[in-house]
Design an enzyme around this catalytic site. Structure first.
Site: not given
Length: 435
Positions: A312-313, A355
């Site tokens: 996950d960003i 994301e």
């Protein structure tokens, strides 16, 4: 870069050609000894008080020597021989040191049980040769059986030996006691040692010295220096390139183009299917459904390990809020290209939503997956992003055990949640499934 690649490919091709040529053709340097260009003479022991007799004749470039060896108490070593004079001056012979073989095509018939011939390659050197004494010429000798009608026999020159009686009689220093072919004025072909009586016929069809056009060590040095020059040239090229970088936007465009090419090559299997995320080009869930089923069977049958990274960003909402959704979309595309360029061709990157991404690692246990996850995390953290600010990611890891794919992904998601709760920009591994 393309010029360097072309030069490298060219040198590789030339290197292969040279090696093939050296293997099959380099040993073709020859020096032929014939009656047409050198003096062939028959010699026997009659000049030393013996009773043997010999004769020589020439036909179609061949030398025919006939000989009757007669035992005589006045001369106990009867013999016949062919003497080939290569020079009128014993101090000015021919240099055969660049040759490694002598090829002899001799037909030999005799009534004597010893059917061998002696071959002497006589070498001259100021340290031991005297003009008034023929025996002072070094005896590089060998004895062999030529047979009749057997064709050419190639004899390595390093099998020749210096006769021990010659070393002793001439009091030769050790530095001159080994074979030497650097100044040869005479070659002799004689009946074998220990011959007593009998009839002999020697037919010399051909004599050739064989060598290489270039020594193997010299050739390898040339190839080595060529490759060193190529490497130095490549380094200099890279250094000059560093001083001529384009603007960041152009650099980013070129980088994205190259990464996009790699992504296209990697996913050629899926190029004709509607299995890609339209924004990033990453695979979607539908693209890997069947493949994940196969992997779960492989794990169930204990044929391989299988792991997943849930990525996950970090703080991606802040990026969208500050720079806008267009920049956010560019970052997602760049993120996919960056991750794709740093995983194996057998791995699969899937956009799971927003994301969040999952990388599936076949033939990988949790320990190996963690090492790769740390590498991906570091690459993301140090990458120069299009919005010119740092970006990090959090990663959860799970190795598939006795469970369904969805359960493994859920465990990786839990590990991701822990990584984000612990401060983000971290890699956390899920607890293993107990059997």
């Amino acid at each position: 870069m393309r010029n360097i690649q072309k030069i490298t490919i060219g040198i590789v091709i030339v290197t292969l050609i040279i090696l093939v040529w050296y293997h099959f053709r380099a040993n073709t340097k020859t020096y032929t000894i014939t009656p047409d260009n050198f003096r062939f003479m028959n010699i026997d022991d009659s000049s030393k008080g013996g009773l043997s007799s010999s004769a020589i004749k020439f036909k179609e470039g061949k030398a025919y020597i006939t000989c009757e060896v007669v035992k005589n108490s006045d001369y106990p070593w009867p013999y016949c021989e062919l003497e080939i004079s290569l020079s009128d001056n014993v101090f000015q012979g021919i240099d055969f040191s660049e040759y490694n073989k002598i090829s002899l095509d001799i037909d030999y018939t005799t009534s004597h049980p010893n059917k061998r011939l002696r071959v002497y390659i006589r070498n001259s050197h100021p340290a031991y040769t005297r003009a008034d004494e023929r025996t002072s010429l070094k005896f590089n000798g060998i004895e062999y059986s030529p047979g009749f009608g057997d064709g050419k026999k190639a004899i390595n020159l390093d099998t020749f030996q210096v006769l021990t009686w010659w070393i002793a009689d001439n009091n030769i220093d050790i530095e001159h006691a080994s074979t030497d072919f650097s100044n040869v004025p005479i070659i002799e072909i004689a009946t074998a040692s220990g011959v007593t009586e009998g009839s002999f016929e020697i037919i010399v069809n051909s004599i050739e010295f064989q060598g290489v056009w270039i020594k193997e060590s010299t050739m390898l040095k040339i190839l080595l220096y060529t490759w060193l020059l190529l490497i130095i040239g490549f380094i200099l090229y890279e250094q000059s390139k560093l001083h001529q970088r384009l603007r960041k936007s152009h650099q980013r465009a070129a980088k994205l183009f190259k990464l996009n090419q790699r992504l296209t090559e990697k996913n050629v299997k899926f190029s004709e299917l509607a299995n890609r995320d339209p924004l990033t080009g990453a695979l979607n869930r539908n693209a890997v459904q069947d493949w994940l089923k196969e992997m779960s069977q492989q794990v169930r049958w204990d044929k391989q390990d299988f792991s997943a990274l849930f990525i996950d960003i970090d703080n991606f909402k802040h990026v969208n809020d500050r720079y806008g959704h267009q920049v956010g979309d560019d970052i997602l595309r760049e993120f996919v290209l960056l991750i794709s360029a740093n995983i194996r061709s057998s791995d699969y990157l899937v956009r799971w939503g927003g994301e969040e991404f999952i990388v599936f690692f076949p033939e990988t246990n949790s320990h190996q997956a963690k090492h790769r996850a740390e590498r991906i995390r570091n690459i993301v953290a140090t990458h120069q992003w299009c919005h010119h600010n740092e970006l990090t990611c959090s990663i959860g890891i799970a190795q598939m055990g006795d469970e369904r794919i969805t359960e493994m992904i859920a465990r990786a998601d839990e590990a991701l949640y822990k990584a984000k709760s612990n401060g983000r920009n971290q890699v956390i591994s899920a607890n293993p499934v107990l059997s």
